[in-house]
Design a protein around this motif. Structure first.
Motif, short mmCIF file in Angstrom:
data_model
loop_
_atom_site.label_atom_id
_atom_site.label_comp_id
_atom_site.label_asym_id
_atom_site.label_seq_id
_atom_site.Cartn_x
_atom_site.Cartn_y
_atom_site.Cartn_z
N MET A 101 -8.25 16.96 1.96
CA MET A 101 -8.58 15.78 2.75
C MET A 101 -7.85 14.54 2.23
SD MET A 101 -11.63 14.14 4.36
CE MET A 101 -11.11 12.66 5.15
N ILE A 102 -7.91 14.39 0.87
CA ILE A 102 -7.25 13.24 0.25
C ILE A 102 -6.24 13.74 -0.77
CG2 ILE A 102 -7.63 11.49 -1.52
CD1 ILE A 102 -10.00 10.58 -0.09
N LYS A 103 -5.08 13.13 -0.75
CA LYS A 103 -4.07 13.51 -1.74
C LYS A 103 -3.43 12.22 -2.27
CE LYS A 103 -0.27 16.86 -2.08
NZ LYS A 103 -1.03 17.84 -2.91
N ILE A 104 -3.60 12.02 -3.59
CA ILE A 104 -2.99 10.85 -4.21
C ILE A 104 -1.95 11.35 -5.19
CG2 ILE A 104 -3.40 8.94 -5.84
CD1 ILE A 104 -6.17 8.66 -4.57
N LYS A 105 -0.75 10.80 -5.10
CA LYS A 105 0.36 11.29 -5.93
C LYS A 105 0.93 10.13 -6.72
CE LYS A 105 3.06 15.10 -3.92
NZ LYS A 105 4.16 15.28 -2.95
N ASN A 106 0.76 10.21 -8.04
CA ASN A 106 1.45 9.30 -8.94
C ASN A 106 1.27 7.83 -8.57
OD1 ASN A 106 2.75 9.57 -11.28
ND2 ASN A 106 4.83 9.73 -10.40
N MET A 107 0.00 7.42 -8.42
CA MET A 107 -0.26 6.07 -7.92
C MET A 107 -0.37 5.06 -9.05
SD MET A 107 -3.36 4.85 -5.48
CE MET A 107 -2.81 5.53 -3.93
N TYR A 108 0.32 3.94 -8.86
CA TYR A 108 0.25 2.83 -9.81
C TYR A 108 -0.24 1.58 -9.09
CZ TYR A 108 3.11 5.47 -13.14
OH TYR A 108 3.58 6.41 -14.00
N LYS A 109 -1.07 0.83 -9.80
CA LYS A 109 -1.38 -0.52 -9.30
C LYS A 109 -1.25 -1.45 -10.49
CE LYS A 109 -2.77 -3.64 -6.36
NZ LYS A 109 -2.05 -3.94 -5.11
N ILE A 110 -0.30 -2.34 -10.40
CA ILE A 110 -0.02 -3.21 -11.55
C ILE A 110 -0.20 -4.66 -11.12
CG2 ILE A 110 1.73 -3.90 -13.24
CD1 ILE A 110 2.97 -1.04 -12.69
N TYR A 111 -1.08 -5.36 -11.81
CA TYR A 111 -1.26 -6.80 -11.56
C TYR A 111 -0.54 -7.54 -12.66
CZ TYR A 111 -5.27 -5.27 -8.76
OH TYR A 111 -6.08 -4.67 -7.86
N THR A 112 0.15 -8.59 -12.30
CA THR A 112 0.73 -9.43 -13.36
C THR A 112 -0.05 -10.74 -13.40
OG1 THR A 112 2.41 -9.83 -11.68
CG2 THR A 112 3.12 -8.66 -13.62
N MET A 113 -0.60 -11.02 -14.59
CA MET A 113 -1.33 -12.27 -14.76
C MET A 113 -0.57 -13.06 -15.81
SD MET A 113 -5.19 -10.87 -14.89
CE MET A 113 -6.04 -10.36 -13.42
N GLY A 114 0.17 -14.05 -15.36
CA GLY A 114 1.03 -14.79 -16.29
C GLY A 114 2.08 -13.85 -16.84
N ASP A 115 2.12 -13.73 -18.20
CA ASP A 115 3.09 -12.83 -18.81
C ASP A 115 2.54 -11.43 -18.98
OD1 ASP A 115 4.86 -14.84 -18.93
OD2 ASP A 115 4.40 -15.44 -21.00
N ASN A 116 1.20 -11.31 -18.83
CA ASN A 116 0.56 -10.02 -19.05
C ASN A 116 0.65 -9.12 -17.84
OD1 ASN A 116 -0.19 -10.57 -21.63
ND2 ASN A 116 -2.24 -11.32 -21.07
#
Lengths: 383, 225
Positions: B1-16
C-alpha cells in the motif's frame, strides 16, 4: 459554510460592512438626487417649450425696427421649419377688481405664444387672432390672480382694470407652479397691440420663434440668425437663445457634478473594500488551524479559495443591499425636502449591487488566495 | 500500500542542518496495523506528515498504491488525502463552529458527494463509533473521548483504505484511550490499514508491527505473530 462564519461574527461583520454601506448609500443618494434634479429641470424646460427660440432685439447698430409683420416673413419663407412667431411684450401693471388690487406681470402676445410656451387655458380660452386683429381688451389670467382678485370664483366674463383700462377675462391659465405669487401662475396675458398701447410702447423688443419640432430647432436657430442679420445688418442688434442650449449646459454641469460626487463615493467604497480585505486577512490568520484541518481532510486550494471569496462577497453584497436601502430612503427623504422626485432608478440600484459584489470579489481575492496557499502542516501546528 | 524509498527531510536552521528524516525506507502492506514509535525529535511526526501527504521530502520517493505522490500537484495530493487517508489527530482537530454531523460531512463535501448520499455515509460513519445520538452537538459540548470518536467517524466517512493516527490517545485518560485503541483494532479487523504514531511503547505493543525511529532513522522493525 461561508455563511456560518459571517453569522458567528455579527458585530465584526457589521463593522466590515459599514464601509460598503456608507459607500453604496452615498452613491445611490448622490446619483439619485442629481438625476432627480436634472429630470426636474428638463421637465420644466420641456414644459416651457424646447422648440422655441427667444429673440431679443437690442436695437444696437441699427435703426430698423422689426414689427410683427416683418417677422412673419420668416415664417412665410420657411413654413416647414418655423411654425410661428409670438411677440413677447412684458411689463408690470396695477390690476384692480372691485376693491382688490395688486401689481402683476402683464404679457402682450399672440395665440402662437400658447403652443410655443406650452401655456393653455384651463377654462375659457386663450387669446385668439381676432383679439389681436381687433385690439380687443381681453385677458387671460393665472390661477393666483383668480384667487387674489376673485377669491376663487369663476372669473370668465368678469371685468378687471389694468392701469385703469378695462379688460374682460376670457380664460384662466393652467396651473404650472402651485399657484404661487410671482410665479407663472401670477400673470395676465393680453393681445400684443393692446399691450403696446397699455405700456405706451412703439416697438416690440422680444419675440419667441417656434420651430416645427425638436429636430428642426437647430435649423430654425440658423435661419432666424441669418434672417435677423439680413434685416438688421448687425450681429450686435439681437440676441438669440434656445432652451436646448440651456438644457445642454445644465446637463453638462450636472454630469460633472455627478462625476465628482461619484468619485468621492468611489473613494469611500475603496476604503470599504480595503476594510473588507483587512478583516479577511485577520480572519485568515485566525482560522489558520481551521484551514489546515480542512486541507488535511482533503480540501483543494479551490475549495478554500471559494469559501473565503464567498464570505467576502456575501459580506460586501449584504453591505450593498443595506446601503441601497439606506441610500434610497435618504434620496427620497432629501428629494421630498427639496421637492424633487429622487427615487433611485433601477439601473443605479443594479449597478450599485453589482459594484458591491465586485468589491467583495476584488478585495477578497488576496486574502482568499493567501488562505488557499497555506501549507497544511504549518497550518495544523498553528495555535 | 505504502512504499517509501530512501527518504530525506533536511531543515536548515541558520548554519545548522537538522536531518529529521535521514534516509528512511519503509513498506507498509494493505491491512497491516503498524505503530511508529520514537521519542520526540526522533522524526516520527515528520514521517507521519510524509505518509499523510502533508509535506514534501527533500529527497526520496513515496508511493501510495503504486502512485508516486511527491511528484503530484497540490490538488492531486489533496484528493489523495481525501480518498485514501483518514486522519486522526491528538487534538481531535474538529472544527469548533460546526456540529458533529457537519464535521463528519466535511470530507464528503470535498469529495463532491451529493447531499442525500452524504447523509447516509455520515450516519454510517457515526454508527461505527456509536455517536449517532449527538449529531447536532458542537464539539465543545462533548467529552474528549466523544470528540475523538467524532474525529474517527470523520476519518472513516470517505471510506479510506488507510487510517493515520497521530497520538490518538495522547489527550485522553487511560480508560477512554483504551476504548479508542479498541476502535482502531476493530477497524483493522474490518480490513483497514492502520498507521499509529506514538511515543508510548505500551500502546505501540498493541500493533502487529512496530517500527522504531531514532534521530531520523529506523532502528528496529519487528512484527509480532
Amino acid at each position: 459554510m461561508a455563511m456560518k462564519s459571517v453569522k458567528s461574527n455579527k458585530m465584526r461583520t457589521f463593522l466590515t460592512m459599514l464601509g460598503i454601506i456608507i459607500g453604496i448609500s452615498s452613491v445611490i443618494m448622490m446619483v439619485s438626487i442629481v438625476q432627480g434634479v436634472t429630470r426636474d429641470v428638463a421637465d420644466q424646460v420641456a414644459g416651457a417649450g424646447t422648440n422655441m427660440i427667444n429673440v431679443t432685439l437690442t436695437g444696437q447698430g441699427t435703426t430698423r425696427e422689426l414689427r410683427m409683420r416683418d417677422m412673419n416673413e420668416l415664417v412665410d419663407e420657411h413654413p416647414e421649419i418655423i411654425r410661428g412667431i409670438a411677440p413677447n411684450i412684458s411689463g408690470r401693471a396695477t390690476v384692480r377688481q372691485g376693491t382688490n388690487n395688486n401689481t402683476v406681470n402683464v404679457v402682450g402676445t399672440n395665440p402662437i405664444f400658447s403652443t410655443a410656451q406650452n401655456v393653455n387655458a384651463q377654462i375659457g380660452r386663450f387669446i385668439n387672432d381676432e383679439d389681436v386683429e381687433l385690439r380687443r381688451n381681453n385677458a387671460v389670467i393665472g390661477t393666483f390672480n383668480v384667487q387674489d382678485l376673485f377669491g376663487g370664483r369663476n372669473p370668465i366674463g368678469e371685468n378687471i382694470r389694468l392701469d385703469g383700462v378695462l379688460f374682460t377675462v376670457v380664460g384662466v391659465l393652467e396651473e404650472s407652479a402651485g399657484g404661487r405669487q410671482g410665479s407663472g401662475d401670477d400673470r395676465i396675458i393680453i393681445p400684443y397691440p393692446t399691450a403696446m398701447s397699455l405700456f405706451n410702447s412703439g416697438r416690440i423688443g422680444s419675440y419667441i420663434v417656434e420651430a416645427t419640432g425638436p429636430d428642426t430647432v437647430g435649423q430654425a436657430v440658423t435661419l432666424t440668425e441669418r434672417f435677423l442679420l439680413r434685416e438688421l445688418g448687425s450681429s450686435q442688434a439681437f440676441h438669440i437663445f434656445n432652451m436646448q442650449n440651456i438644457l445642454d449646459m445644465f446637463d453638462g454641469i450636472m454630469g460633472q457634478m455627478a462625476l465628482m460626487l461619484g468619485g468621492i463615493a468611489a473613494i469611500s467604497l475603496l476604503v470599504g473594500g480595503i476594510g473588507i480585505m483587512n478583516i479577511m486577512l485577520v480572519s485568515v490568520t485566525e482560522r489558520t488551524r481551521e484551514i489546515g484541518i480542512r486541507k488535511a481532510i482533503g480540501a483543494k486550494r479551490s475549495s478554500i479559495m471559494t469559501q473565503f471569496l464567498i464570505e467576502s462577497v456575501v459580506v460586501s453584497c449584504m453591505g450593498g443591499v443595506i446601503g441601497i436601502v439606506l441610500g434610497a430612503i435618504g434620496a427620497i427623504g432629501i428629494g421630498n425636502v427639496i421637492e424633487v422626485n429622487a427615487a433611485p432608478e433601477f439601473s443605479i440600484v443594479l449597478f450599485s449591487f453589482g459594484f458591491a459584489a465586485f468589491i467583495g470579489m476584488f478585495f477578497g481575492w488576496y486574502p482568499a488566495n493567501k488562505a488557499s496557499k497555506l501549507n497544511p502542516i504549518e497550518a495544523l501546528r498553528f495555535d | 500500500m505504502i512504499k517509501i524509498k530512501n527518504m530525506y527531510k533536511i531543515y536548515t536552521m541558520g548554519d545548522n542542518e537538522v536531518r529529521a528524516l535521514d534516509g528512511i525506507s519503509l513498506d507498509i502492506e494493505h491491512h497491516e496495523f503498524t505503530a511508529i514509535v520514537g521519542q520526540s525529535g526522533s522524526g516520527k511526526s515528520t514521517l507521519m506528515n510524509m505518509i499523510g501527504c502533508l509535506d514534501t521530502p527533500t529527497s526520496g520517493e513515496y508511493y501510495i498504491d503504486g502512485k508516486e505522490v511527491s511528484k503530484l500537484r497540490d490538488d492531486q495530493q489533496a484528493a489523495i488525502r481525501n480518498e485514501k487517508i483518514g486522519f486522526i489527530f491528538q487534538q481531535y482537530n474538529l472544527l469548533p463552529k460546526l456540529n458533529v454531523l457537519e464535521n463528519v460531512e466535511l470530507p464528503l463535501i470535498y469529495m463532491g458527494i451529493p447531499y442525500k448520499k452524504r447523509m447516509e455515509m455520515c450516519r454510517e460513519a457515526l454508527e461505527q463509533v456509536s455517536m449517532t445520538d449527538r449529531m447536532d452537538h458542537k464539539p465543545s459540548e462533548l467529552s474528549g473521548g466523544q470528540q475523538q470518536r467524532v474525529a474517527i467517524a470523520r476519518a472513516l466517512a470517505t471510506k479510506p483504505p488507510m487510517i493515520l493516527a497521530d497520538e490518538p490517545t495522547g489527550a485522553l485518560d487511560s480508560k477512554t484511550g483504551k476504548e479508542v485503541l479498541e476502535t482502531l483494532k476493530n477497524l483493522h479487523k474490518d480490513g483497514k490499514t492502520i498507521v499509529l504514531i506514538t511515543h508510548d511503547n505500551d500502546i505501540a505493543a498493541q500493533a502487529e508491527r512496530v517500527v522504531r525511529l531514532a534521530d531520523g532513522v529506523i532502528v528496529s522493525d519487528t512484527k509480532s505473530n
